[in-house]
Design a protein around this motif. Structure first.
Motif, PDB file in Angstrom:
ATOM      1  N   ILE A 122       0.852  -1.091   0.044  1.00 15.17           N
ATOM      2  CA  ILE A 122      -0.042  -0.055   0.085  1.00 15.17           C
ATOM      3  C   ILE A 122       0.851   1.352  -0.029  1.00 15.17           C
ATOM      4  CG2 ILE A 122      -1.812   1.408   1.432  1.00 15.17           C
ATOM      5  CD1 ILE A 122      -2.953  -1.120   0.474  1.00 15.17           C
ATOM      6  N   ASP A 123       0.733   2.034  -1.006  1.00 14.64           N
ATOM      7  CA  ASP A 123       1.461   3.312  -1.101  1.00 14.64           C
ATOM      8  C   ASP A 123       0.314   4.313  -1.206  1.00 14.64           C
ATOM      9  OD1 ASP A 123       4.075   2.293  -1.578  1.00 14.64           O
ATOM     10  OD2 ASP A 123       3.698   1.805  -3.614  1.00 14.64           O
ATOM     11  N   PRO A 124       0.060   5.104  -0.036  1.00 16.55           N
ATOM     12  CA  PRO A 124      -0.920   5.953   0.073  1.00 16.55           C
ATOM     13  C   PRO A 124      -0.985   6.958  -0.807  1.00 16.55           C
ATOM     14  CG  PRO A 124       0.198   5.839   2.391  1.00 16.55           C
ATOM     15  CD  PRO A 124       0.793   5.118   1.280  1.00 16.55           C
ATOM     16  N   TRP A 125      -0.045   7.484  -1.564  1.00 11.83           N
ATOM     17  CA  TRP A 125      -0.298   8.462  -2.359  1.00 11.83           C
ATOM     18  C   TRP A 125      -0.723   7.862  -3.971  1.00 11.83           C
ATOM     19  CZ3 TRP A 125       4.327   7.077  -0.720  1.00 11.83           C
ATOM     20  CH2 TRP A 125       5.190   6.281  -1.356  1.00 11.83           C
ATOM     21  N   TYR A 127      -3.272   6.458  -4.016  1.00 16.41           N
ATOM     22  CA  TYR A 127      -4.925   6.868  -3.851  1.00 16.41           C
ATOM     23  C   TYR A 127      -5.319   8.318  -4.034  1.00 16.41           C
ATOM     24  CZ  TYR A 127      -4.544   1.924  -2.293  1.00 16.41           C
ATOM     25  OH  TYR A 127      -4.409   0.606  -2.422  1.00 16.41           O
ATOM     26  N   THR A 128      -4.372   9.027  -4.462  1.00  9.00           N
ATOM     27  CA  THR A 128      -4.772  10.550  -4.624  1.00  9.00           C
ATOM     28  C   THR A 128      -5.254  10.841  -6.051  1.00  9.00           C
ATOM     29  OG1 THR A 128      -2.760  11.220  -5.190  1.00  9.00           O
ATOM     30  CG2 THR A 128      -3.229  11.179  -2.987  1.00  9.00           C
ATOM     31  N   TRP A 215      -8.697  13.109  -2.372  1.00 11.98           N
ATOM     32  CA  TRP A 215      -8.386  11.458  -2.418  1.00 11.98           C
ATOM     33  C   TRP A 215      -9.324  11.069  -3.674  1.00 11.98           C
ATOM     34  CZ3 TRP A 215      -4.627   9.334   0.085  1.00 11.98           C
ATOM     35  CH2 TRP A 215      -4.393   9.845   1.482  1.00 11.98           C
ATOM     36  N   TYR A 241       2.741  -1.984   4.201  1.00 12.10           N
ATOM     37  CA  TYR A 241       3.596  -1.183   3.746  1.00 12.10           C
ATOM     38  C   TYR A 241       4.893  -1.496   3.099  1.00 12.10           C
ATOM     39  CZ  TYR A 241       0.262   1.990   6.080  1.00 12.10           C
ATOM     40  OH  TYR A 241      -1.357   2.554   6.439  1.00 12.10           O
ATOM     41  N   GLN A 260      -1.816  11.001   6.858  1.00 14.35           N
ATOM     42  CA  GLN A 260      -2.060   9.373   7.238  1.00 14.35           C
ATOM     43  C   GLN A 260      -3.163   9.219   8.121  1.00 14.35           C
ATOM     44  OE1 GLN A 260      -0.255   7.002   6.273  1.00 14.35           O
ATOM     45  NE2 GLN A 260      -1.005   5.196   7.510  1.00 14.35           N
ATOM     46  N   PHE A 263      -5.927   9.455   5.505  1.00 15.32           N
ATOM     47  CA  PHE A 263      -5.800   8.062   4.529  1.00 15.32           C
ATOM     48  C   PHE A 263      -6.489   7.021   5.217  1.00 15.32           C
ATOM     49  CE2 PHE A 263      -3.389   4.089   3.590  1.00 15.32           C
ATOM     50  CZ  PHE A 263      -3.825   3.941   2.199  1.00 15.32           C
TER      51      PHE A 263
END
Lengths: 316, 478
Positions: A122-125, A127-128, A215, A241, A260, A263
């Protein structure tokens, strides 16, 4: 003279302006229809062509590795298979900037009957909406008008042309159907990084630009769809992660605390209840030499992390 | 601020409306508005360098007035010297300081004498080479008594900073542009429409041709070591198209924009890739710079009036300085040097000043001899661009050796069909319009309105649908 000039200019501009207006109204009013699963599938299903070889692997216990470049370059399936003494068949379906939407439609096209587990980085960015510039142009239709305007100013003047092209062309003409690949790649989809990635120079906080673009709810929805697909097929799903260099972790912890939290809130909102496991390797200081940049492991890092990851799989 | 940006799309109508509706009754007020708009335009990139622009302008303004009042030739020369020293001093510091320090260090180390001088982190102000040369021409022309210096500081500031041509030319002569700031301008419908048409064609050249070709040129030149000779030559061809589309596109937009405000700028490109020899190429490529060097360097050095050997020397000096003008790097010197070599046969035959005839005059296609000359000249120019585009001299040498190897006879690894189609369309339009001021000057103004408008809509459509990834204008860096 001036009046004639302005009149002619406005008259000339009328046709493009009206077309623009009609198309934008259409995008706005048909948003739900445009993003129905069947519609999105048309745009993404050809991607699975590159993974036909996965179905040719006859093994009773396949393990899929999912995610973006950090997983593609971060784990070596050959190393993992060796550690598992071939009791498991690790297959890497991650790709550069791959998102949950694309991953979901690839999975839908594959035979999942012998898959026992899936591990998703999972790379949070990812999801943007800011990351739509690295995506299939169909997703540009998901930007509201004002954000699209800003986006075209920030990144791509042709954004509106791309939106309208996406509106009328299925599948996207710029993304011809992937060549069917039936031969199994040397490292089962994993790749060792020998060059330095070029577009990872900005501070991590700049990757999100949540105030400007927010997001992408679609990505969260499709992450949840992957989880549901796994549940339906009886496949264990684990999110984690991927490893990061220490300076990245420090930067993220000090500058992206709110991001975070936001997110995690978005994940919860979308119905994702799984815990995302931390990466063991990231927590160990002094591992800088294993990274090609802050997010990507180099060849030595890939081998080391594969060993850590295998212990992690065994614990699970 | 880029011409092909949203910022500019908002900026331009505001300035246009203020210019023609608010300040139209007083041309001095219009000049004030132009100065303000130009400084905003330039400051949008980096406001800190506005002082540099202002200083450079004021030095020449004051030097011009001083030269006018002074009768003693020696003192006049001193004022000119101060003007040149200030302008070239600034240019030299911002553009060439590190280059010369590094070159001295290398040269002294080579001779066995260590030389230590630190380089500096210097940002190159956008367009400094353009406005410095434009401002310099004023001082020199006043000194030569070719031009009466202006007493109006606002008109002079407007002349130096005029936003359509501030950062990438054409480098206008004070004798041509300055008088236009000193009289009333009237709005002319045909001029404004012509300006719009030229802007449209400039945008097409930049966004469709240059930006698309640029992507492939970048791809090939960034990994030049891994491509065959044929692909590398194709890369050089793409770069040739990129730099032409980019720079002549900018010039078209600059000229078109100026026309919207009632000004006439000089033609900067006259279909150079249809030239029949290299001397002709230089009469058609970046005309404002070529003529600048001709008038302020080549002729003062003696031009072609002092015998063949001095003509050759002067040509080499001019081309080498022209190369260095493009950038502080040995590769630009090599590029200039190669073009000087290309000129050698013409110099030996005394053919450089031959009167130009129209290209394929009265014919749709050229005769075989003329066609061959055009292709040969184009090939020579493309080969020279390799020095210009390569990352270093070593890279350029490697590219040349690959091109002149057996790998030239293989099929190129990169063959983007869509770009080729666009280039065929582009070159066809350019060929048909080769006798005009710009390609669609007449193509776009003949025939019924609906056909003309359909043609313009096609260009607009191509810009929006086929425009490449936005890249900054190449010539901004010079």
């Amino acid at each position: 003279m001036m009046r004639k000039f302005l009149y002619r200019f406005l008259l000339f501009s009328l046709l493009p302006l009206l077309t623009f207006l009609v198309l934008e109204i259409r995008i706005r009013t048909k948003h739900t229809q445009l993003f129905q699963e069947e519609k999105l599938e048309q745009a993404f299903r050809h991607k699975a062509g590159a993974y036909q070889w996965v179905n040719t692997i006859k093994h009773p216990k396949k393990v899929f590795l999912l995610g973006s470049s950090s997983i593609k370059y971060g784990l070596s399936c050959r190393e993992l298979n060796r550690l598992a003494a071939d009791s498991l068949a690790f297959i890497n379906l991650a790709a550069d900037a791959r998102d949950p939407i694309e991953t979901y439609f690839i999975l839908k096209q594959l035979d999942l009957s012998a898959v026992s587990a899936m591990y998703m980085g999972i790379d949070p960015w990812i999801y943007t909406r800011n990351y739509y510039r690295n995506r299939h142009q169909y997703l540009l239709l998901d930007l509201p008008f004002t954000k699209a305007l800003r986006y075209s100013k920030d990144y791509d003047l042709r954004l509106f042309a791309k939106r309208y092209k996406a509106l009328f062309h299925f599948p996207d003409p710029d993304h011809p159907a992937a060549i069917l690949q039936t031969s199994i790649p040397a490292d089962f989809g994993s790749v060792a990084l020998t060059k330095k990635p070029v577009n990872f120079n900005d501070p991590v906080s700049k990757k999100f630009r949540l105030n400007e673009y927010g997001w992408s709810e679609l990505q969260f929805t499709y992450l949840q769809k992957i989880v549901s697909l796994c549940q339906e097929k009886g496949i264990a799903f684990t999110a984690f992660y991927p490893p990061r260099r220490m300076d990245f972790i420090n930067d993220y912890e000090s500058n992206c605390r709110d991001i975070q939290a936001s997110f995690l809130a978005q994940l919860q909102k979308s119905g994702f209840t799984k815990q995302i496991k931390s990466s063991i390797l990231s927590l160990q200081p002094g591992n800088d030499s294993l990274f090609a940049d802050a997010y990507h492991l180099n060849k030595a890092g890939q081998e080391t992390y594969s060993r850590y990851f295998f212990s992690f799989v065994q614990e699970n | 601020m880029l011409f092909n940006s949203l910022d500019f799309a908002i900026f331009l109508p505001i300035v246009f409306i203020l210019y023609w509706f608010v300040t139209q009754k007083n041309w001095r007020l219009q000049n004030g508005l132009i100065v303000l708009a130009s400084y905003v335009f330039y400051g949008w990139w980096d406001w800190r360098f506005l002082s540099l622009l202002f200083f450079s302008s004021m030095v020449d303004y004051v030097a011009g007035l001083a030269m006018m009042k002074e009768q003693q030739q020696r003192r006049r020369k001193w004022y000119l010297f101060i003007s040149i020293a200030c302008n070239l001093g600034l240019l030299g510091f911002f553009k060439y300081y590190n280059f010369f320090i590094e070159s001295f260090t290398t040269a002294f180390s080579f001779l066995g004498t260590p030389f230590h001088a630190g380089t500096l982190y210097i940002i190159l102000p956008v367009g400094i080479s353009f406005y410095t040369f434009q401002s310099l021409s004023y001082g020199i022309d006043v000194y030569r008594r070719k031009l009466e210096p202006t007493r109006d500081p606002i008109a002079f500031l407007a002349f130096v900073s005029f936003f359509p041509q501030l950062v990438a030319g054409p480098i206008e002569r004070a004798t041509h542009l300055l008088p236009q700031f000193q009289k009333a301008r009237t709005f002319e419908y045909s001029k404004a429409v012509d300006g719009m048409r030229q802007i449209l064609w400039g945008l097409f050249k930049k966004m469709v041709i240059a930006d698309n070709c640029g992507q492939f040129a970048d791809q090939i030149f960034s990994q030049s070591g891994s491509y065959s000779g044929s692909t590398l030559l194709l890369g050089a061809f793409f770069f040739a198209m990129q730099i032409y589309g980019d720079f002549s596109g900018y010039s078209d937009m600059a000229v078109g924009l100026s026309r919207l405000f009632g000004f006439d700028l000089m033609q900067n490109f006259s279909f150079p890739y249809f030239s029949r020899n290299v001397a002709e190429f230089w009469r058609r490529w970046h005309i404002s710079l070529s003529t600048w060097f001709r008038d302020y360097l080549y002729i003062p050095l003696g031009g072609n009036k002092k015998g063949r050997s001095k003509t050759i020397r002067n040509t080499f000096i001019t081309f080498l300085v022209s190369g260095l003008w493009h950038g502080a790097h040995l590769k630009y010197l090599a590029w200039g040097g190669l073009h000087a070599l290309y000129m050698l046969p013409h110099l030996l035959k005394n053919k450089t000043a031959k009167k130009e005839t129209a290209i394929a005059a009265g014919k749709l296609i050229p005769g075989w001899k003329e066609g061959f000359s055009i292709l040969l000249t184009f090939l020579l120019v493309v080969l020279a661009w390799i020095f210009f585009r390569a990352n270093s001299l070593a890279d350029a040498n490697q590219i040349y050796s690959e091109i002149f190897s057996s790998s030239f006879f293989t099929i190129p690894e990169v063959l983007p069909k869509k770009i080729f189609l666009l280039l065929v369309f582009f070159l066809l339009i350019e060929w048909l319009g080769r006798h005009s001021f710009y390609a669609i000057e007449k193509t776009g103004s003949k025939g019924p309105v609906w056909i003309r408008w359909a043609f313009y809509y096609l260009i607009v459509l191509l810009i929006f649908s086929e425009g490449g990834r936005t890249q900054p204008f190449i010539y901004f860096q010079f």
